[in-house]
Design an enzyme around this catalytic site. Structure first.
Site, PDB file in Angstrom:
ATOM      1  N   CYS A 353      -7.521  -4.462   5.519  1.00  0.00           N
ATOM      2  CA  CYS A 353      -7.732  -3.565   4.381  1.00  0.00           C
ATOM      3  C   CYS A 353      -9.335  -3.831   3.953  1.00  0.00           C
ATOM      4  O   CYS A 353      -9.711  -4.819   4.178  1.00  0.00           O
ATOM      5  CB  CYS A 353      -6.891  -4.148   3.200  1.00  0.00           C
ATOM      6  SG  CYS A 353      -6.944  -3.268   1.753  1.00  0.00           S
ATOM      7  N   ARG A 464       0.168   6.401   0.007  1.00  0.00           N
ATOM      8  CA  ARG A 464      -0.108   4.867  -0.733  1.00  0.00           C
ATOM      9  C   ARG A 464      -1.422   4.995  -1.249  1.00  0.00           C
ATOM     10  O   ARG A 464      -1.676   4.361  -2.269  1.00  0.00           O
ATOM     11  CB  ARG A 464      -0.141   3.794   0.375  1.00  0.00           C
ATOM     12  CG  ARG A 464       0.082   2.643  -0.081  1.00  0.00           C
ATOM     13  CD  ARG A 464       0.048   1.438   1.212  1.00  0.00           C
ATOM     14  NE  ARG A 464       0.606   0.193   0.403  1.00  0.00           N
ATOM     15  CZ  ARG A 464      -0.307  -0.844   0.083  1.00  0.00           C
ATOM     16  NH1 ARG A 464      -1.721  -0.500  -0.022  1.00  0.00           N
ATOM     17  NH2 ARG A 464       0.063  -1.853  -0.726  1.00  0.00           N
TER      18      ARG A 464
END
Length: 550
Positions: A353, A464
């Site tokens: 991420c 998301r």
């Protein structure tokens, strides 16, 4: 007489010049009543962001306590939602390179939980849920039943579809119809005529148990019978349920398995988004037997998630809802007020991420876990530490800071049970593909919503990160590869054994005791400088082999 090496002279150098040497038998009393300072820091002082900044797992250590018990006695039971308790605190992340049905099955067998990703069509996700729910049962209340007209070829096709080959045959081909025989893999495997009806090869010498038999009694009959299946019949010999020997063996091999108390089926969790079409997806998943739904968003404090939580609690009261992701108390409060049964904590801390780097939004994981879980505990809401887990030590720290469970992505992505195939890297090492759900690859994946209206906008990656309508996609994750870790059936037990030994070192016999010890200040912490982190890792060796378990 002259002194020689080894002689003791009371006039020699003193350990504490100017202080009287105390009787050694009074050491504990002195520690309790006279010693002014405890070692280390309590958790509130440690995680004071105004003093120390935002900390993550590598920035501190837990100080050791007193060992008065073997590591095997450490209990790892914990809640994952308000209603559901697991035997172990480990979860696998809903990422398309981490959790599909195989990972979900094995995580549940090992006492944890796997959350099935939603970067696929609703039908494909529901099929994965069904595979998890059918993998282990107590009494199978909805068995696949054959009719006398079913052919051997059709029975073989059903075996391929369901993964097992033992089917009851009834007069009408339905449950609660008269049982006339059983078909097994051995009956059809080498039968020369695939068009023959199953009645020509089925077994009629059956061992049955009457309706009302308890599960323990039925298991005893099954173990004595040496049969693969035990039909449960009523007084008219109508089939009412079924018991499988394979389930009996799973009970023996996986005593920690996460199962529902009434059905003995594995607990299954799956992720969805917060778009209107996710309500349709949820209905399909609920029909497949879903137990826990995880609302999957990088920033969970949104009107979309609040409304979805309320919708689920109103329309699916038997379904537990985990919200998130959140990293602040204010974010958590909105979702708790909406009715969540659990929270995921983490934003930008995952190994794949880059949200913190690209968006400048997020929070270091240790600070996030402590602050949010402390607040949520006041309302009885368990929290999941999601992201930043690289080793056993990080699992321990996440749990010590208040999380009930920890969620892992990259740590499990290289296991046999994760989706995808192994390949050999340029360096000659065996690896598997791994990607963040915010990566361009994940957001451009066409599997999700295939064949449906708006399929290009309905994948989990875009949803998301609220990027469904974007003409230009901004990546919040990367794609890469991870080294082979073998099967989770060996790797997860290693993590659990390491966790038990760590709690033994801390002096805590359970996760509940650990949280209480942290809250009361009994469990102490120490900040780590950069030099301390280097000292605590392998150093000073020309070469070494870091083998984690055998």
């Amino acid at each position: 007489m002259p002194l020689t090496n080894g002689d003791v002279d009371s006039s020699g150098p003193q350990l504490a010049p100017g202080n009287k040497i105390l009787d050694h038998t009074t050491a504990l009393d002195y520690l309790e009543h006279e010693y002014k300072h405890q070692d280390g820091l309590d958790v509130q002082t440690l995680l004071d962001s105004r003093t120390h900044g935002g900390l993550t797992y590598n920035d501190f250590l837990v100080l050791p306590g007193y060992i008065g018990f073997p590591a095997s006695e450490v209990a790892l039971d914990t809640r994952v939602t308000k209603r559901i308790t697991l035997k172990t605190p480990l979860l696998s992340s809903p990422m398309d390179t981490v959790t599909e049905h195989s990972m979900a099955i094995h995580m549940a067998l090992l006492g944890g939980l796997g959350v099935i990703h939603h970067n696929c069509s609703a039908e494909d996700q529901a099929e994965m849920v069904r595979k998890v729910k059918r993998f282990e049962n107590g009494f199978i209340l909805d068995p696949v039943v054959l009719s006398p007209n079913t052919t051997v070829s059709e029975a073989k096709q059903l075996k391929e579809e369901w993964g097992f080959g033992g089917f009851p045959v009834t007069e009408d081909g339905t449950l609660r119809s008269k049982l006339i025989g059983m078909i097994t893999t051995r009956d059809i495997q080498f039968h020369p005529s695939p068009s023959d009806p199953v009645t020509s090869v089925m077994s009629t010498d059956l061992v049955t148990a009457p309706s009302g038999t308890t599960l323990a009694e039925a298991n005893a009959v099954l173990s004595r019978s040496k049969k693969g299946k035990l039909p449960i019949v009523d007084s008219s010999h109508n089939l009412v349920s079924l018991l499988s020997r394979s389930d009996l063996m799973k009970n023996l091999h996986y005593p920690l398995a996460s199962k529902l108390p009434h059905s003995k089926q594995l607990i299954c969790a799956a992720a969805i988004g917060t778009r209107p079409e996710d309500k349709d997806r949820l209905q399909i998943l609920a029909d497949a037997g879903l137990d826990i739904v995880v609302l999957d968003s990088s920033q969970g404090n949104s009107i979309f998630q609040v409304e979805m939580i309320k919708y689920i609690k109103n329309n699916y009261p038997g379904l537990d809802v985990i919200g998130g992701n959140v990293v602040t108390v204010a974010q958590a409060a909105n979702l708790i007020a909406a009715g969540v049964d659990g929270l995921r904590i983490g934003m930008g801390s995952g190994s794949a991420c880059i949200t913190q780097e690209v968006m400048a939004v997020g929070r270091p994981q240790a600070a996030s876990v402590f602050n949010v879980s402390s607040f949520a505990a006041r309302f009885g809401v368990p929290c999941i530490a999601d992201g930043g887990i690289q080793n056993v030590g990080h699992i321990v720290k996440g749990l010590a800071l208040g999380a009930s469970t920890v969620m892992m992505g990259g740590l499990l992505a290289g296991t046999t049970e994760s989706p995808g195939s192994y390949y050999v890297s340029q360096e000659g090492k065996l690896v598997k593909a791994y990607r963040g759900m915010g990566s361009i690859d994940a957001m451009e994946d066409k599997k999700a919503g295939s064949g449906t209206k708006g399929a290009a906008k309905s994948d989990a990656g875009k949803a998301r990160y609220f990027s469904e309508g974007d003409r230009l996609l901004v990546a919040q994750g990367v794609s890469g590869s991870v080294l082979d870790r073998g099967s989770v059936t060996k790797f997860v037990p290693y993590l659990l054994a390491g966790l038990q030994h760590s709690l033994q070192d801390i002096g805590m016999k359970s996760l509940t005791a650990l949280r209480e010890g942290v809250r009361d200040g009994e469990v102490r912490f120490e900040l780590r400088t950069v030099s301390a982190q280097a000292e605590g890792n392998v150093h000073g060796l020309h070469s070494f082999d870091k083998k984690l378990y055998s």
